[in-house]
Enzyme design. Structure first.
Site, short mmCIF file in Angstrom:
data_model
loop_
_atom_site.label_atom_id
_atom_site.label_comp_id
_atom_site.label_asym_id
_atom_site.label_seq_id
_atom_site.Cartn_x
_atom_site.Cartn_y
_atom_site.Cartn_z
N LYS A 54 2.79 11.54 -1.16
CA LYS A 54 1.64 11.91 -1.98
C LYS A 54 0.65 10.75 -2.18
CE LYS A 54 1.55 15.56 -3.88
NZ LYS A 54 1.35 17.01 -3.65
N1 PMP Z 1 8.56 17.23 -1.78
C1 PMP Z 1 8.23 16.35 -2.73
C2 PMP Z 1 9.26 15.34 -3.17
C3 PMP Z 1 6.96 16.37 -3.32
O1 PMP Z 1 6.65 15.47 -4.29
C4 PMP Z 1 6.03 17.36 -2.92
C5 PMP Z 1 4.70 17.44 -3.62
N2 PMP Z 1 4.83 18.05 -4.90
C6 PMP Z 1 6.41 18.29 -1.93
C7 PMP Z 1 7.66 18.16 -1.36
C8 PMP Z 1 5.50 19.41 -1.50
O2 PMP Z 1 4.25 19.00 -1.01
P1 PMP Z 1 2.93 19.87 -1.21
O3 PMP Z 1 2.58 19.81 -2.66
O4 PMP Z 1 1.92 19.19 -0.33
O5 PMP Z 1 3.20 21.29 -0.80
#
Ligand code: PMP
Length: 348
Positions: A54
């Site tokens: 992120k």
């Molecule tokens: N896994 C983790 C550990 C995350 O922090 C996130 C983001 N919330 C995701 C998966 C999923 O990513 P996205 O929000 O881009 O769908």
């Protein structure tokens, strides 16, 4: 843009945001039998400087907001995040001199709280639980209110901002292309806001039409299954259907039980030397099930979103697992447990 494409990278970076994105891809060897007959790879976004994927969204969105004049010197970044996006914004905010306020809830672990504070971010807490047992909607409401009342406030709003996927279309997808080119059969991605999946799909689908895009959610979340139930997983999952998710781009979907996800995390640590976050256990379980059902020799890449040290007091703590009713599946039974997963219809 501060993120750098692989071919343009120098070892020397002008600040921490330029160190985001340069991560290894490793082959899984021992965690399941299918690793011997298929080529299963994990892209270690946990190797980003703050430990998660992120930081890419945070860097790109802050850059775009600065360019658009939405975020100016002395401004405040406000966001609702259960962890990683908040940490990403705290890192970029620290490097650029912005105040950062992250709206959290009871599910935000002590590890994330301490990390956010260590980077200088402030925490705002919500406690209102909705009918599905989630506090996500209350967090978004508080972040909106804070943005309206704090002068110079900017709310990236990862759930609703259509630019959230841009980082992955601009960088993550091209890194995958650079590593694999045509030689990739499937890409397995965990979903919450849908930023990763939609950004990857935007760049890769038109160029690699045979590449299967596989979405992974956790049981209890409503992204692929309309029946909500409480769950402990953070990272993947959502209590509403993500507006930023391009459902049409998803070829296959999995809804993984938490117990299997956490068991897979322990197996990855003990059999591969990879101490990774809880969503990675679900993503790898799904990817290995897919490998079991694809021709031998298939090449499958999975995206590891974050590092495991954030979860030492939860999923890697045997007392926490017991107190929350989880029983680890022994590593030697993992093949059978993976086989029991089902592929589901992404648009149910
Ligand atoms: N896994 C983790 C550990 C995350 O922090 C996130 C983001 N919330 C995701 C998966 C999923 O990513 P996205 O929000 O881009 O769908």
């Amino acid at each position: 843009m501060n993120l750098i494409l692989p071919q343009q990278r120098s070892r020397i970076r002008e600040d921490i945001t330029e160190a985001v994105g340069d991560v290894p891809i490793v082959r899984l060897r021992r965690v399941a039998s299918v690793c011997a007959s298929s080529r299963c790879y994990l892209k270690l976004e946990s190797c980003n400087p703050g430990g998660s994927i992120k930081e890419k969204n945070a860097t790109v969105l802050v850059n775009q907001a600065e360019e658009a004049g939405l975020l100016r010197p002395g401004g405040t970044i406000i966001e609702s995040s259960s962890g990683n996006f908040g940490v990403g914004l705290a890192i970029v905010g620290a490097a650029r001199g912005y105040r950062v306020i992250i709206v959290v809830d009871a599910k935000t672990t002590q590890a994330f709280r301490r990390m956010l504070k260590a980077y200088g971010a402030e925490l705002a807490e919500v406690s209102e639980v909705d009918a599905a047992g989630s506090m996500q909607k209350a967090r978004i409401a508080l972040a909106t209110r804070l943005t309206e009342t704090i002068p110079g406030g900017w709310y990236p709003c990862q759930h609703y901002n259509p630019k959230n996927p841009d980082a992955h279309a601009l960088f993550t997808a091209r890194e995958i292309e650079d590593a694999f080119g045509e030689d990739l059969d499937a890409l397995v991605v965990g979903i919450s806001t849908g930023g990763q999946m939609s950004g990857l799909a935007r760049y890769l689908k038109p160029r690699y039409p045979k590449l299967q895009l596989v979405g992974v959610d956790v049981q209890g979340s409503v992204i692929f299954d309309p029946a909500p139930a409480p769950y402990k997983m953070t990272g993947i999952g959502l209590s509403f259907r993500p507006p930023n998710l391009d459902y049409d781009a998803i070829d296959k979907a999995y809804v993984v039980p938490e117990n299997l996800a956490y068991s897979m995390c322990h197996a990855l640590a003990q059999r591969e030397g990879l101490l990774l976050g809880s969503s990675t256990g679900a993503i790898v379980a799904a990817g290995l099930h897919l490998a079991q059902h694809m021709p031998p020799g298939s090449r499958i890449a999975m995206i590891n979103p974050d590092r495991g040290d954030r979860y030492l007091e939860t999923i890697y703590d045997l007392d926490w697992l017991k107190d929350n009713g989880f029983t680890l599946i022994p590593a030697e039974h993992m093949d059978v447990a993976i086989e029991q997963l089902c592929i589901c219809d992404p648009v149910r």
